[in-house]
Design a protein around this motif. Structure first.
Motif, short mmCIF file in Angstrom:
data_model
loop_
_atom_site.label_atom_id
_atom_site.label_comp_id
_atom_site.label_asym_id
_atom_site.label_seq_id
_atom_site.Cartn_x
_atom_site.Cartn_y
_atom_site.Cartn_z
N GLY A 1 -2.50 4.81 3.39
CA GLY A 1 -3.53 5.64 4.02
C GLY A 1 -3.51 7.12 3.67
N ALA A 2 -2.53 7.56 2.89
CA ALA A 2 -2.41 9.00 2.60
C ALA A 2 -3.63 9.52 1.85
N GLY A 3 -4.29 8.63 1.09
CA GLY A 3 -5.44 9.05 0.31
C GLY A 3 -6.57 9.60 1.17
N THR B 1 -0.94 13.94 -2.68
CA THR B 1 -1.01 12.75 -1.82
C THR B 1 0.34 12.06 -1.76
N ALA B 2 0.78 11.75 -0.54
CA ALA B 2 2.08 11.09 -0.40
C ALA B 2 1.93 9.61 -0.76
N CYS C 1 0.82 -1.21 0.00
CA CYS C 1 0.00 0.00 0.00
C CYS C 1 0.86 1.26 0.00
N SER C 2 2.04 1.20 -0.59
CA SER C 2 2.89 2.38 -0.61
C SER C 2 3.65 2.47 -1.92
#
Ligand code: ASP
Length: 411
Positions: A338-340, A333-334, A257-258
């Protein structure tokens, strides 16, 4: 690299068989994530310094002039796609507003602050904090300065410039060697992460927000298997071979997820897809930070979801505003898990929707973040591939002075 796929499949099986008990494998996944994070900062810094020196400024300007419009256009398409799919699937209809969301919505920084924060006040702090945009900025400034020194008329200055470049190339080489070692461990890490997250996700959460998850997966599916292939075909890049070559990067994005964490694997996949180092080493670190097609779909789906819940009819004007803010929020967004959710609260605020609903979707964010990140990373490599293809016709096309990745990245 087939081993990563095997690790993933085994992880799914173990997760389904053992449920939450599969969590005992979590440390194996955590170790993999830590190793990837450990290598990201030196990788970005050194790769960019070397790649700035391996291309002439004209060439870099040309590549930048192509990749940034590509990012903006595909991101805007992705927001529209998200809105459209959610309007068809109607995930919010039938759901009610949560009374109290236990999720704290983080404060959204203003666009101007985001831009100003790119320039570091203390470079060591930025390096230590892993502020990727600041590190990209630093790498470009250092890279260009070394390049000017190397092209100076003064011999002493020239020598110093060459020394600094040699030093950076040596550093970059050792980073890639470490990376090769980490990737040997990747299959076990992927197994650990997959088993834990599959084992932990209760079916109830998934079911109650099932339509929202389905709309997200459908939107990404269209972007990945219709929009991207069309772009690739337009630039005469063989589609099936492309996806086969980048498979490991897609799986790593899905489980971590990154986008940033995946960057080392993304660079390797680009090599496998025969994208020149010159284009890949410049565009992929930047893409992992600013190009978020999946997150853009997230915002589109999220807005319609929230509008349906509160019974708010989105007018054309509001939709246009959402496309604009959604595109900018995706850029901001990074590339971390979870950044979203932060980007989504920016878009909601702009559209006048209650940000508590961001909290409602946070429960399934682990599942949706996986597919959004996969789309983010795929979009980065598609961009690199098409820019690389368009660069081939330039007569001043020349291979890098030193191919920093050739020795260790050709597995
Ligand atoms: N997790 C995503 C990524 O790293 C960003 C997001 O949360 O949308 O690419």
């Amino acid at each position: 690299m087939l081993k990563i796929t095997t690790g993933f499949i085994l992880g799914v099986i173990v997760g389904l068989l053992f449920g939450p008990a599969a969590g005992v494998l979590e440390p194996f996944g955590t170790l993999f994530l830590k190793l990837l994070k450990m290598i990201v900062v030196p990788l970005i810094l050194l790769t960019l310094i070397v790649s700035v020196n391996n291309s002439n400024p004209k060439e870099l300007g040309r590549i930048g002039g192509k990749i940034f419009p590509y990012y903006l256009i595909t991101t805007a398409i992705a927001v529209m796609l998200g809105i459209w799919i959610a309007k068809l699937v109607k995930p919010g209809v039938g759901l009610t507003m949560p009374g109290s969301a236990d999720f704290e919505v983080p404060d959204a920084p203003s666009a101007l602050d985001v831009l100003l924060n790119i320039v570091p006040t203390n470079i060591f702090q930025s390096l230590a904090n892993g502020d990727i945009l600041s590190i990209v900025f630093l790498a470009l400034v250092v890279g260009f300065s070394i390049s000017f020194m190397r092209h100076s008329k003064d011999d002493g200055m020239k020598d110093k410039g060459e020394l600094l470049l040699n030093f950076s190339e040596a550093g970059s080489e050792v980073t890639f060697r470490i990376l090769s070692g980490i990737l040997q461990y990747a299959p076990i890490g992927v197994l650990g992460i997959t088993a834990t997250s599959i084992g932990n996700q209760g079916f109830e959460t998934l079911l109650s927000l099932g339509k929202y998850v389905a709309a997200s997966y459908l939107g990404v599916g269209i972007q990945m298997f219709i929009v991207f292939p069309l772009i690739l075909l337009l630039f005469k890049v063989p589609v099936l071979r492309f996806f086969k070559n980048i498979r490991e990067a897609m799986i790593t994005a899905f489980v971590t997820c990154s986008s940033l964490g995946t960057l080392p694997v993304t660079l390797k996949a680009a090599q496998k897809a025969k994208i020149s180092d010159r284009v890949a080493n410049f565009t992929l670190p930047v893409g992992a930070t600013v190009n978020m097609n999946g997150s853009a779909i997230h915002f589109g789906v999220g807005v319609v979801f929230a509008a349906d819940i509160v019974g708010y009819d989105l007018s054309l004007g509001v939709i246009i505003g959402i496309i604009l803010t959604g595109t900018l929020a995706a850029v901001g967004t990074a590339g971390v898990p979870g950044a979203g959710l932060i980007g989504m609260s920016i878009v909601f605020t702009q559209a006048g929707l209650p940000i508590e609903i961001v909290g409602l979707t946070a429960g399934v964010n682990v599942i949706t973040d996986m597919i959004f990140t996969t789309c983010n990373v795929t979009g980065d490599i598609v961009g690199a591939a098409v820019v690389d293809k368009s660069e081939e016709k330039h007569s001043d096309y020349n291979e890098p002075v030193v191919d920093i990745t050739a020795k260790t990245m050709t597995k």
